[in-house]
Design a protein around this motif. Structure first.
Motif, PDB file in Angstrom:
ATOM      1  N   UNK A  17     -52.129 -46.591 -21.263  1.00 43.54           N
ATOM      2  CA  UNK A  17     -51.523 -45.407 -21.490  1.00 43.54           C
ATOM      3  C   UNK A  17     -52.288 -44.323 -20.815  1.00 43.54           C
ATOM      4  N   UNK A  18     -51.386 -43.405 -20.186  1.00 43.91           N
ATOM      5  CA  UNK A  18     -52.075 -42.323 -18.819  1.00 43.91           C
ATOM      6  C   UNK A  18     -51.631 -40.907 -19.632  1.00 43.91           C
ATOM      7  N   UNK A  66     -45.258 -19.306 -15.784  1.00 45.42           N
ATOM      8  CA  UNK A  66     -46.287 -20.408 -15.798  1.00 45.42           C
ATOM      9  C   UNK A  66     -45.449 -21.518 -15.698  1.00 45.42           C
ATOM     10  N   UNK A  67     -46.333 -22.668 -14.967  1.00 48.79           N
ATOM     11  CA  UNK A  67     -45.432 -23.831 -14.723  1.00 48.79           C
ATOM     12  C   UNK A  67     -46.337 -25.056 -15.330  1.00 48.79           C
ATOM     13  N   UNK A  68     -45.999 -25.896 -16.100  1.00 48.99           N
ATOM     14  CA  UNK A  68     -46.763 -27.152 -16.520  1.00 48.99           C
ATOM     15  C   UNK A  68     -46.012 -28.251 -16.195  1.00 48.99           C
ATOM     16  N   UNK A  69     -46.813 -29.250 -15.458  1.00 45.19           N
ATOM     17  CA  UNK A  69     -46.100 -30.497 -15.150  1.00 45.19           C
ATOM     18  C   UNK A  69     -46.884 -31.365 -15.958  1.00 45.19           C
ATOM     19  N   UNK A  70     -46.187 -32.320 -16.888  1.00 44.33           N
ATOM     20  CA  UNK A  70     -46.524 -33.280 -17.573  1.00 44.33           C
ATOM     21  C   UNK A  70     -46.012 -34.620 -17.045  1.00 44.33           C
ATOM     22  N   UNK A  71     -47.050 -35.384 -16.839  1.00 41.96           N
ATOM     23  CA  UNK A  71     -46.734 -36.736 -16.213  1.00 41.96           C
ATOM     24  C   UNK A  71     -47.288 -37.825 -17.030  1.00 41.96           C
ATOM     25  N   UNK A  72     -47.397 -37.890 -18.347  1.00 39.82           N
ATOM     26  CA  UNK A  72     -47.667 -38.817 -19.189  1.00 39.82           C
ATOM     27  C   UNK A  72     -47.004 -40.182 -18.814  1.00 39.82           C
ATOM     28  N   UNK A 124     -43.863 -48.795 -15.113  1.00 40.85           N
ATOM     29  CA  UNK A 124     -44.429 -47.654 -15.602  1.00 40.85           C
ATOM     30  C   UNK A 124     -43.432 -46.655 -16.130  1.00 40.85           C
ATOM     31  N   UNK A 125     -43.418 -46.566 -17.423  1.00 40.50           N
ATOM     32  CA  UNK A 125     -42.288 -45.863 -17.993  1.00 40.50           C
ATOM     33  C   UNK A 125     -42.950 -44.289 -18.288  1.00 40.50           C
ATOM     34  N   UNK A 126     -42.188 -43.311 -17.529  1.00 44.91           N
ATOM     35  CA  UNK A 126     -42.615 -42.079 -17.729  1.00 44.91           C
ATOM     36  C   UNK A 126     -42.240 -41.527 -19.027  1.00 44.91           C
ATOM     37  N   UNK A 127     -42.944 -40.444 -19.457  1.00 45.56           N
ATOM     38  CA  UNK A 127     -42.907 -39.708 -20.702  1.00 45.56           C
ATOM     39  C   UNK A 127     -43.245 -38.177 -20.634  1.00 45.56           C
ATOM     40  N   UNK A 128     -42.776 -37.384 -19.498  1.00 45.98           N
ATOM     41  CA  UNK A 128     -43.379 -36.288 -19.439  1.00 45.98           C
ATOM     42  C   UNK A 128     -42.116 -35.153 -19.135  1.00 45.98           C
TER      43      UNK A 128
END
Length: 244
Positions: free
Chosen positions: A79-80, A105-111, A136-140
């Motif tokens: 998990x990343x 504001x910008x948020x880049x979530x690449x969980x 690799x399953x992205x969840x962002x």
């Protein structure tokens, strides 16, 4: 008596198939702390890219199950947790159908989660090599916000990747070098690799590995979950792994 001898022989053969395992099935658990420099570029609705940088800590945790059964791959799940954010000034663009102007504001979530199936090609005190495949399953998400209206596009698709891991040790010293590589197959501009050095401390029940190194995760995609972006997390990391 025959049944007893047969059971003893089967147990003996299974034990011999893994020279370093105290039990038939082995487990690994670990965690990394990653101080990553991040460069981000995402596209608005018109296809124009917008850039921002960030410097923040990221993290990973994982576990793996290894066994001596032939033809059955081993399993690793990692998990990343990856996120970067910044403020942009004097913007004038549309994102996800909403117009933004001024300061945002910008948020880049690449969980993401790596599901890895691999085989131990070599496994001895000097050299070990694992080869396999991963998903690799992205969840962002990419989120743009101003004072009145936030807009978010979820990133929830997956990437098929090739996997390789190699470790070269110095017998008797506990010191080893390692490389861990994921390369995108259906998304060729996505990769995730780490290289470094480690020290292994052995005991009867649990082996402890301390690792330091450099990791680079590149996520360069076009129309992936309706998002086009080019983001890279790279920098030094330190971690620990326990092997049972």
């Amino acid at each position: 008596m025959k049944k007893t001898l047969l059971a003893t022989a089967v147990v003996g053969l299974l034990s011999m198939s893994s020279a370093h395992a105290a039990t038939v099935v082995g487990f690994k658990v670990g965690a990394d702390y990653w101080q990553a420099d991040t460069t981000n570029s995402f596209n608005d609705d018109s296809g124009v890219s917008h850039n921002f940088n960030d410097d923040d800590s990221q993290g990973s945790v994982w576990f793996a199950i290894e066994h001596p059964l032939p033809f059955v791959p081993n399993l690793k799940i990692r998990e990343n947790r990856l996120e970067s954010s910044a403020g942009l000034s004097n913007v004038d663009f549309t994102f996800n159908g909403n117009a933004f102007s001024g300061d945002v504001s910008v948020t880049n979530n690449l969980n993401n989660t790596d599901f890895v199936l691999y085989y131990e090609i070599l496994d001895n005190d000097l050299v070990s090599v694992d080869l396999g495949a991963a998903y690799k399953q992205m969840d962002g998400s990419v989120r743009v916000s101003d004072s009145g209206h936030p807009e978010q596009v979820d990133i929830d698709s997956g990437i098929i990747m090739g996997y390789a891991n190699a470790q070269v040790g110095m017998v008797g010293l506990g010191l080893f070098g390692f490389a861990d590589v994921l390369l995108g197959v259906d998304e060729s501009n996505v990769y995730d690799y780490s290289v470094g050095l480690g020290w292994q401390f052995e005991s009867l029940a649990v082996d402890t590995l301390v690792r330091v190194g450099y990791r680079d995760f590149n996520f360069d995609v076009s129309h992936f979950s309706d998002v086009s972006q080019n983001t890279q997390f790279k920098g030094a990391f330190a971690g620990i792994e326990l092997r049972f």
